[in-house]
Design a protein around this motif. Structure first.
Motif, mmCIF file in Angstrom:
data_model
loop_
_atom_site.group_PDB
_atom_site.id
_atom_site.type_symbol
_atom_site.label_atom_id
_atom_site.label_comp_id
_atom_site.label_asym_id
_atom_site.label_seq_id
_atom_site.Cartn_x
_atom_site.Cartn_y
_atom_site.Cartn_z
ATOM 1 N N LEU A 185 1.233 -1.542 0.099
ATOM 2 C CA LEU A 185 0.234 -0.186 -0.028
ATOM 3 C C LEU A 185 0.754 1.197 -0.144
ATOM 4 C CD1 LEU A 185 -2.201 -0.719 2.498
ATOM 5 C CD2 LEU A 185 -2.958 -0.492 0.301
ATOM 6 N N LYS A 186 0.786 2.462 -0.640
ATOM 7 C CA LYS A 186 1.025 3.547 -0.611
ATOM 8 C C LYS A 186 -0.010 4.755 -0.807
ATOM 9 C CE LYS A 186 2.059 1.885 -4.637
ATOM 10 N NZ LYS A 186 1.828 0.251 -4.342
ATOM 11 N N GLY A 187 0.957 5.378 0.156
ATOM 12 C CA GLY A 187 -0.301 6.596 1.037
ATOM 13 C C GLY A 187 0.763 8.044 0.482
ATOM 14 N N PHE A 188 0.674 8.976 0.950
ATOM 15 C CA PHE A 188 1.491 10.373 0.725
ATOM 16 C C PHE A 188 0.305 11.484 0.966
ATOM 17 C CE2 PHE A 188 1.438 7.775 -3.290
ATOM 18 C CZ PHE A 188 2.924 7.937 -3.700
ATOM 19 N N GLU A 189 1.714 12.202 2.389
ATOM 20 C CA GLU A 189 1.256 13.252 2.871
ATOM 21 C C GLU A 189 1.734 14.491 2.210
ATOM 22 O OE1 GLU A 189 1.897 13.233 7.110
ATOM 23 O OE2 GLU A 189 2.787 10.293 6.580
ATOM 24 N N VAL A 190 1.196 15.682 1.451
ATOM 25 C CA VAL A 190 1.526 16.191 0.837
ATOM 26 C C VAL A 190 0.810 17.636 1.158
ATOM 27 C CG1 VAL A 190 0.860 17.620 -1.621
ATOM 28 C CG2 VAL A 190 0.810 14.814 -1.411
ATOM 29 N N GLU A 191 2.412 18.212 1.044
ATOM 30 C CA GLU A 191 3.077 19.385 1.971
ATOM 31 C C GLU A 191 2.424 20.450 0.874
ATOM 32 O OE1 GLU A 191 3.963 18.656 5.808
ATOM 33 O OE2 GLU A 191 5.746 19.590 5.088
ATOM 34 N N LEU A 192 1.813 22.076 0.373
ATOM 35 C CA LEU A 192 1.826 22.796 -0.017
ATOM 36 C C LEU A 192 1.623 24.016 0.211
ATOM 37 C CD1 LEU A 192 -1.249 21.250 -2.573
ATOM 38 C CD2 LEU A 192 1.338 21.315 -3.033
ATOM 39 N N PHE A 193 2.442 25.187 -0.845
ATOM 40 C CA PHE A 193 2.237 26.765 0.291
ATOM 41 C C PHE A 193 0.897 27.292 -0.775
ATOM 42 C CE2 PHE A 193 7.368 26.792 1.055
ATOM 43 C CZ PHE A 193 7.039 26.657 1.768
ATOM 44 N N THR A 194 0.063 28.257 -0.094
ATOM 45 C CA THR A 194 -0.309 28.626 -1.243
ATOM 46 C C THR A 194 -0.272 30.424 -1.454
ATOM 47 O OG1 THR A 194 -1.239 29.297 1.051
ATOM 48 C CG2 THR A 194 -2.263 27.185 -0.184
ATOM 49 N N GLY A 195 -0.163 31.045 -2.215
ATOM 50 C CA GLY A 195 0.300 32.319 -2.638
ATOM 51 C C GLY A 195 -0.756 32.947 -4.038
ATOM 52 N N PHE A 196 0.280 34.251 -4.000
ATOM 53 C CA PHE A 196 -0.515 34.421 -5.229
ATOM 54 C C PHE A 196 0.442 34.465 -6.310
ATOM 55 C CE2 PHE A 196 -0.200 37.919 -1.871
ATOM 56 C CZ PHE A 196 -1.503 38.289 -1.207
ATOM 57 N N VAL A 197 0.193 34.621 -7.233
ATOM 58 C CA VAL A 197 0.410 34.559 -8.420
ATOM 59 C C VAL A 197 2.165 35.809 -9.456
ATOM 60 C CG1 VAL A 197 -2.053 34.241 -10.064
ATOM 61 C CG2 VAL A 197 -0.905 36.353 -9.895
ATOM 62 N N ASN A 198 1.896 36.306 -8.302
ATOM 63 C CA ASN A 198 3.736 36.775 -8.426
ATOM 64 C C ASN A 198 4.631 36.109 -7.900
ATOM 65 O OD1 ASN A 198 3.239 37.591 -6.061
ATOM 66 N ND2 ASN A 198 3.130 39.463 -6.660
ATOM 67 N N GLY A 199 4.387 34.283 -7.373
ATOM 68 C CA GLY A 199 5.148 33.827 -6.292
ATOM 69 C C GLY A 199 4.935 33.969 -5.135
ATOM 70 N N GLU A 200 4.493 35.307 -4.511
ATOM 71 C CA GLU A 200 4.864 35.873 -2.931
ATOM 72 C C GLU A 200 3.641 34.831 -2.304
ATOM 73 O OE1 GLU A 200 4.367 40.255 -2.003
ATOM 74 O OE2 GLU A 200 5.342 40.231 -3.654
ATOM 75 N N HIS A 201 4.549 34.293 -1.058
ATOM 76 C CA HIS A 201 3.497 33.197 -0.197
ATOM 77 C C HIS A 201 2.047 34.160 0.511
ATOM 78 C CE1 HIS A 201 7.519 31.367 -0.959
ATOM 79 N NE2 HIS A 201 6.325 30.075 -0.894
ATOM 80 N N PHE A 202 0.996 33.605 0.027
ATOM 81 C CA PHE A 202 0.158 33.934 1.533
ATOM 82 C C PHE A 202 -0.451 33.253 2.301
ATOM 83 C CE2 PHE A 202 -3.860 36.070 1.533
ATOM 84 C CZ PHE A 202 -4.326 37.050 2.399
ATOM 85 N N GLY A 203 -1.057 33.326 3.041
ATOM 86 C CA GLY A 203 -1.408 32.085 4.338
ATOM 87 C C GLY A 203 -2.753 32.032 4.036
ATOM 88 N N VAL A 204 -3.835 30.995 4.120
ATOM 89 C CA VAL A 204 -5.256 31.207 3.962
ATOM 90 C C VAL A 204 -5.783 29.401 4.947
ATOM 91 C CG1 VAL A 204 -4.969 32.187 2.376
ATOM 92 C CG2 VAL A 204 -4.977 29.575 1.544
#
Length: 397
Positions: free
Chosen positions: A23-42
């Motif tokens: 069995l194979k499972g994944f914990e996926v972490e991702l950054f969110t932000g603006f289309v210009n590449g700046e990070h923004f938390g939601v």
């Protein structure tokens, strides 16, 4: 009739092959932000509306966990469907997903709490600050036979640096090159600083209980290392290996390739413990193996595929790129038997053309700003998803 008979045999072969897989499972972490590449938390708002996602201590990243599957044909949808749902939610707010495993455009000096009332998050912020504000992908393999599980953990720990070398995708921090290919692994606080080579479940269980009693770890989750045992009631009930060292892999085909290499390596171990369990097959003792593994992990974080590493069998120096090629050769007979050779092909491309960090650094060295590189990475991530969704639809047909 003959063609239907052939189809039936193929389905039967596929069914038997899947029985042989883990069995194979994944914990996926991702950054969110603006289309210009700046990070923004939601994450605080998102988790109120979408219950399938998990808050990280800092609101600029979000996590989801996939349903485990044996069949590789199901992994792409398992990984991409939650990402597609997340992306749609973000798009309505003029936000996007940002590739990479560090705060490439900053600000890494600040901490933006996602849950001010969470005591564990409070402990993490006070103890580590923004060092933990990273993303990654954790690969879980289901292994409920405990002697096999701990043998697999020993082998994978000895070769974890190779999976970091393939996945490195964090060469920037705060708008500049960090000097490392995986800044994430360099800055992330390994906890505790010394983790033994576990001989068996009792060794692991007694060690964890001592760490908890002494306060060296906050709770049973607070074991942050390259690979660890996992399960529904750690440290007592364990049923899987969790590889934690990989940077975020946004290309699902490469993720499948890396997972395939990991699984084939573990399946080879189960067929030959005497030759592949480091406790049996290494010239080094446990303390020497610990030092070697930790050193290899750091070197892979610095130079990834070009890193000079030391082999766990005899401590001989070897380039990461060469060692990965050797692993591919070693697993190839089993890959042929299980009809999995094609799944490994993206790794050959990485060995030839470089990983994500190397490609981004090449773009930066060619005169592009970090922001330009990240904006291009955002577009490529979307294009990969569209292409892979199209491939999945063709497979369904």
């Amino acid at each position: 009739d003959e063609s239907f008979g052939m189809f039936g045999k193929q389905k039967q072969k596929q069914k038997q092959m899947n029985k042989d897989l883990l069995l194979k499972g994944f914990e996926v972490e991702l950054f969110t932000g603006f289309v210009n590449g700046e990070h923004f938390g939601v994450s605080s708002d998102l988790t109120k509306e979408l219950s399938d996602y998990v808050k990280e201590p800092d609101m600029r990243n979000i996590e989801y966990i996939t349903v485990p599957h044996r069949d590789y044909s199901l992994i792409k949808d398992a990984v991409l469907s939650p990402r597609k749902k997340l992306r749609s939610w973000l798009k309505e707010r003029n936000l996007t997903l940002i590739p990479g495993s560090t705060l490439s455009l900053g600000d890494s000096k600040q901490f933006f709490r996602s849950d001010p009332d969470n005591t564990y998050h409070n402990f993490i912020e006070k103890t580590y600050g923004s060092k933990v504000v990273t993303t990654s992908i954790h690969i879980n393999l289901g292994i409920d036979d405990l002697p096999k599980l701990f043998a697999a953990i020993r082998l994978v720990r000895c070769e974890a640096s190779l999976f970091l070398a393939l996945s490195a995708s964090s060469p920037f921090i705060d708008g500049s090159p960090s000097g490392n290919h995986s800044q994430r692994w360099i800055q992330f606080p390994i906890t505790p600083k010394e983790v033994p080579f576990f001989k068996d479940h009792d060794h692991y269980l007694n060690w964890v209980e001592r760490q908890l009693d002494s306060g060296l770890i906050y709770n049973e989750r607070h074991l942050w290392c390259s690979v660890r045992p996992n399960g529904p009631s750690r440290p007592y009930h364990l049923n899987r290996l969790e590889l934690r060292i990989c940077d975020l892999i946004t290309d699902c085909d490469l993720l499948i390739a890396v997972t395939t290499l990991l699984e084939l390596r573990v399946l080879n171990l189960f067929r030959d413990f005497s030759n592949l369990d480091p406790l049996n097959a290494s010239e080094l003792n446990s303390d020497e193996l610990i030092d070697l593994c930790d050193s290899n992990d750091v070197q892979a974080a610095k130079k990834s595929l070009d890193a000079n590493l030391f082999h766990w069998r005899n401590s001989e120096k070897i380039k990461a790129r060469e060692w990965i090629s050797q692993l591919l050769d070693e697993v190839m007979p089993l890959a042929i038997d299980l009809d999995m050779v094609s799944l490994l092909s993206p790794i050959q491309s990485v060995l030839k053309h470089g990983n994500q960090a190397m490609k981004w650094l090449n773009d930066y060295d060619s005169g592009n700003s970090v922001q330009d590189v990240m904006k291009k990475g955002i577009s490529e991530m979307i294009n990969q998803e569209n292409l892979q969704n199209s491939d999945a639809m063709l497979e369904d047909l």
